[in-house]
Design an enzyme around this catalytic site. Structure first.
Site, short mmCIF file in Angstrom:
data_model
loop_
_atom_site.label_atom_id
_atom_site.label_comp_id
_atom_site.label_asym_id
_atom_site.label_seq_id
_atom_site.Cartn_x
_atom_site.Cartn_y
_atom_site.Cartn_z
N HIS A 142 0.83 -1.21 0.00
CA HIS A 142 0.00 0.00 0.00
C HIS A 142 0.85 1.25 0.00
O HIS A 142 0.56 2.24 -0.67
CB HIS A 142 -0.88 0.03 1.26
CG HIS A 142 -2.22 -0.58 1.01
ND1 HIS A 142 -2.82 -1.40 1.92
CD2 HIS A 142 -3.06 -0.49 -0.03
CE1 HIS A 142 -3.99 -1.79 1.45
NE2 HIS A 142 -4.15 -1.25 0.26
N ARG A 156 -2.80 -10.46 -14.49
CA ARG A 156 -1.99 -11.67 -14.23
C ARG A 156 -2.58 -12.33 -12.99
O ARG A 156 -2.33 -11.90 -11.86
CB ARG A 156 -0.53 -11.27 -13.99
CG ARG A 156 0.20 -10.78 -15.26
CD ARG A 156 1.65 -10.44 -14.95
NE ARG A 156 2.47 -10.36 -16.14
CZ ARG A 156 2.81 -9.22 -16.76
NH1 ARG A 156 2.39 -8.08 -16.30
NH2 ARG A 156 3.58 -9.26 -17.83
N ARG A 200 -6.24 -13.30 -17.44
CA ARG A 200 -5.52 -14.46 -17.95
C ARG A 200 -5.60 -15.59 -16.93
O ARG A 200 -5.44 -15.35 -15.73
CB ARG A 200 -4.05 -14.06 -18.17
CG ARG A 200 -3.21 -15.20 -18.69
CD ARG A 200 -1.82 -14.75 -18.99
NE ARG A 200 -1.05 -14.45 -17.79
CZ ARG A 200 0.17 -13.92 -17.80
NH1 ARG A 200 0.74 -13.59 -18.94
NH2 ARG A 200 0.83 -13.72 -16.67
N GLU A 217 2.52 -15.96 -27.57
CA GLU A 217 3.84 -15.76 -26.96
C GLU A 217 4.79 -16.92 -27.24
O GLU A 217 5.96 -16.88 -26.88
CB GLU A 217 3.72 -15.51 -25.45
CG GLU A 217 2.93 -16.55 -24.69
CD GLU A 217 2.73 -16.18 -23.22
OE1 GLU A 217 3.41 -15.27 -22.71
OE2 GLU A 217 1.89 -16.83 -22.57
N ASN A 271 7.11 -10.45 -24.00
CA ASN A 271 8.21 -10.87 -23.10
C ASN A 271 8.64 -12.30 -23.42
O ASN A 271 9.82 -12.58 -23.59
CB ASN A 271 7.77 -10.80 -21.62
CG ASN A 271 7.29 -9.43 -21.22
OD1 ASN A 271 7.64 -8.44 -21.86
ND2 ASN A 271 6.47 -9.35 -20.20
N ARG A 310 14.61 -14.65 -20.35
CA ARG A 310 14.23 -13.30 -19.91
C ARG A 310 14.76 -12.96 -18.52
O ARG A 310 14.76 -11.80 -18.13
CB ARG A 310 12.70 -13.14 -19.96
CG ARG A 310 11.96 -14.15 -19.12
CD ARG A 310 10.48 -14.17 -19.43
NE ARG A 310 9.73 -13.13 -18.74
CZ ARG A 310 8.41 -13.03 -18.79
NH1 ARG A 310 7.69 -13.89 -19.50
NH2 ARG A 310 7.79 -12.08 -18.14
N CYS A 361 0.49 -7.10 -24.88
CA CYS A 361 0.51 -6.80 -23.44
C CYS A 361 1.87 -7.03 -22.79
O CYS A 361 1.99 -6.94 -21.58
CB CYS A 361 -0.57 -7.58 -22.71
SG CYS A 361 -0.35 -9.36 -22.82
C1 PEP Z 1 4.49 -11.78 -21.88
O1 PEP Z 1 5.03 -12.88 -21.92
O2 PEP Z 1 4.77 -10.82 -22.66
C2 PEP Z 1 3.43 -11.49 -20.88
C3 PEP Z 1 2.69 -10.41 -20.95
O3 PEP Z 1 3.26 -12.37 -19.89
P1 PEP Z 1 4.25 -12.60 -18.65
O4 PEP Z 1 5.25 -11.49 -18.66
O5 PEP Z 1 3.36 -12.61 -17.44
O6 PEP Z 1 4.84 -13.93 -18.94
MG MG Z 2 4.25 -14.60 -20.90
#
Ligand code: PEP
Ligand code: MG
Length: 539
Positions: free
Chosen positions: A189, A296, A331, A429, A450, A461, A498
């Site tokens: 918070h 998420r 999701r 993805e 991502n 990543r 996204c």
């Molecule tokens: C992504 O993979 O771009 C994504 C939005 O999901 P996350 O980062 O939660 O894997």
């Molecule tokens: Mg992802």
């Protein structure tokens, strides 16, 4: 926390919690570190009276903070006042006092046990309330000890183990003010309040932080998550020029934040936000966005046990209520990879990013998957909900996901439980999905850049030294995005993006160049992304 030194300076590395830069003197807050052991217990009637008086004084203090607080913080404070005013809270403490214990020790013991109960609760909402109880515990203990609350000089870098929201609200924040915490979390918070008030904040700096001294000069970089104590000339000069640049960018962001996003041609672009749960939405104005492009749902799965249908239903409803009539894409659980969930994900995979994650895990654990789908279909009666499956690699993943949704819908209908069937989309993805996108008969597509980038570039990543490969403007990545966008146009289905690439104003022009007209970004980057869409950052 990591520690590094340049000539004459000490650099502590934590986690970014609120952006911005401050160069100022440190002020170490010590009134959050308190011991209750020393004071001997007096007569039980007298001890009970002391505790009663301290609770009344703590309520008075909170009412005072609430009177001066802005609208967004009042609900939080009223909740704390109501908790403290509830006699049940202190019942155990009064019983212990009657057995001969002192007011301080009895109150701490009673509250510690409740803090622990809340911290272990199944429901995320109740878990988050343990911080409120800790705050109430310490406030009453301070009144009992007769200690004055330290007054924080304006324009300093506040150093503490952690900082309760009510304490934050009692402090005057000015230019140069910032927060550096040994513990804390970017989703707390107090981090939300710091972001809303533009106070730079770094958390998780570790116990070494408490060795610094009030009065030392320091630089806080809330974007990089670092604190530099006794910065040298080079660091100071770099900080000053970055400060000017940050201020200029925030002014542009403020100018664009509430306006609809448009290209220089006037064409509209949809800008939605990503969120990790209802708590972080409470201080955001829904008017800044066209909806939520990614929830998420992993936020529900961090407790000691899996969340039940009711807990999930309540959390989804809170998100939908915040969004009003705007679309919200939730999701389904994307556990696995870099997001393990205790008792659910597989522990000993050699390469978890290529393992049992996302929809694969949901299909492996249909009981868990169906609980989530049931909660989602019921919540869909409260707003404009869409459901999205992560890590879809084959049309079979989508078909099996849809079969579970159909089964859940039939069951709800048979039991006459109010529900709505939400559109079912997929994350694009996995390269297999992007390359052969026309094989996937989903209601909508959302590109997860991502993961798409890590799989296309073969660069994990979570390995910082490979970050140069994580380039969303690489032609291989952009061609897969363009392919997905073209398929959406041909079939009349929405395509959005996204991943983090959408929140990077430097990448936005490349994404728009693929034909993409819908982005879902971090809430803090909405203004700059809209400015980038308008072409206002190139001028
Ligand atoms: C992504 O993979 O771009 C994504 C939005 O999901 P996350 O980062 O939660 O894997
Ligand atoms: Mg992802």
């Amino acid at each position: 926390m990591t520690k590094g030194t340049a000539v004459g300076e000490v650099c502590l590395i934590g986690r970014p919690a609120s952006p911005g830069l401050a160069l100022s003197r440190l002020f170490v807050l010590t009134d959050s570190v308190r011991s209750t052991a020393a004071r001997p217990a007096g007569d039980p009637a007298r001890e009970a009276e002391r505790l009663r008086g301290a609770i009344i004084e703590a309520i008075r203090e909170l009412e005072e903070v609430s009177r001066q607080a802005q609208e967004d913080a009042r609900e939080m404070l009223e909740f704390q006042i109501a908790m403290l005013g509830d006699e049940a809270l202190a019942e155990a403490a009064f019983a212990t006092i009657a057995d001969g214990e002192g007011a301080d020790v009895a109150w701490r013991a009673a509250l510690d046990s409740q803090v622990e109960d809340y911290a272990n609760a199944e429901d995320e909402y109740f878990r988050a309330r343990s911080a409120d109880l800790t705050d109430l515990r310490d406030r009453v203990l301070r009144v009992l000890s007769g200690e004055e609350q330290q007054s924080v000089p304006a324009g300093t870098v506040l150093v503490a183990l952690d900082l309760p929201p009510s304490r934050f609200l009692g402090i005057e924040w000015r230019a140069g003010s910032a927060i550096a915490l040994a513990g804390g979390s970017p989703t707390s918070h107090v981090a939300l309040l710091a972001r809303a008030r533009g106070v730079p904040m770094v958390v998780g700096l570790g116990a070494d932080l408490m060795a610094v001294k009030s009065g030392q000069e320091a630089m806080v970089d809330g974007e990089r998550g670092i604190l530099v104590v006794a910065p040298n000339e080079t660091t100071r000069a770099a900080a000053q020029s970055r400060e000017a640049e940050i201020e200029q960018r925030s002014a542009v962001a403020r100018q664009y934040q509430h306006a609809p996003a448009r290209l220089p041609s006037g064409e509209a672009v949809t800008v939605m936000i990503n969120t990790a749960g209802p708590d972080e939405l409470s201080l955001l104005d829904p008017a800044i966005c066209d909806g939520i492009g990614l929830v998420r749902s992993e936020f529900l799965f961090h407790g000691p046990t899996l969340p039940d249908e009711e807990a999930q239903y309540r959390a989804y409803c809170r998100i939908l209520e915040w969004a009003g009539s705007r679309p919200v894409t939730i999701r389904t659980l994307d556990a696995g990879g870099d997001k393990p969930v205790k008792g659910l994900t597989i522990d000993d995979e050699g390469n978890p990013f290529l393992g049992m994650r996302g929809i694969r895990l949901s299909l492996l654990k249909p009981d868990v998957f169906r609980v989530q789908l049931r909660a989602l279909c019921r919540a869909a009666t409260h707003g404009n909900l869409k459901v999205m499956l992560p890590m879809v690699a084959t049309p079979r993943d989508l078909a099996e996901g849809r079969a579970h949704l159909d089964a859940v819908v039939s069951d709800l209908a048979a039991r006459k439980v109010p529900h709505v069937v939400p559109p079912l989309g997929i994350m694009v993805e996995v390269p297999a999905a992007a390359i052969a996108i026309d094989r996937f008969d989903a209601d909508f597509y959302s590109i997860g850049s991502n993961d798409l980038i890590q799989y296309v570039m073969a660069a994990a990543r979570d390995i910082a030294s490979l970050s140069d490969y994580a380039d969303a403007s690489d032609p291989a990545v952009l061609s897969l995005i363009a392919r997905t966008v073209a398929h959406g146009k041909q079939t009349g289905r929405e395509v959005s993006l996204c991943g983090d690439a959408a929140s990077d104003p430097a990448i936005v022009p490349h994404l728009l160049g693929t034909g993409l007209r819908s982005l879902s970004v971090s809430a803090s980057s909405v203004g700059l992304v809209k400015a980038a869409i308008a072409g206002a950052l190139d001028r």
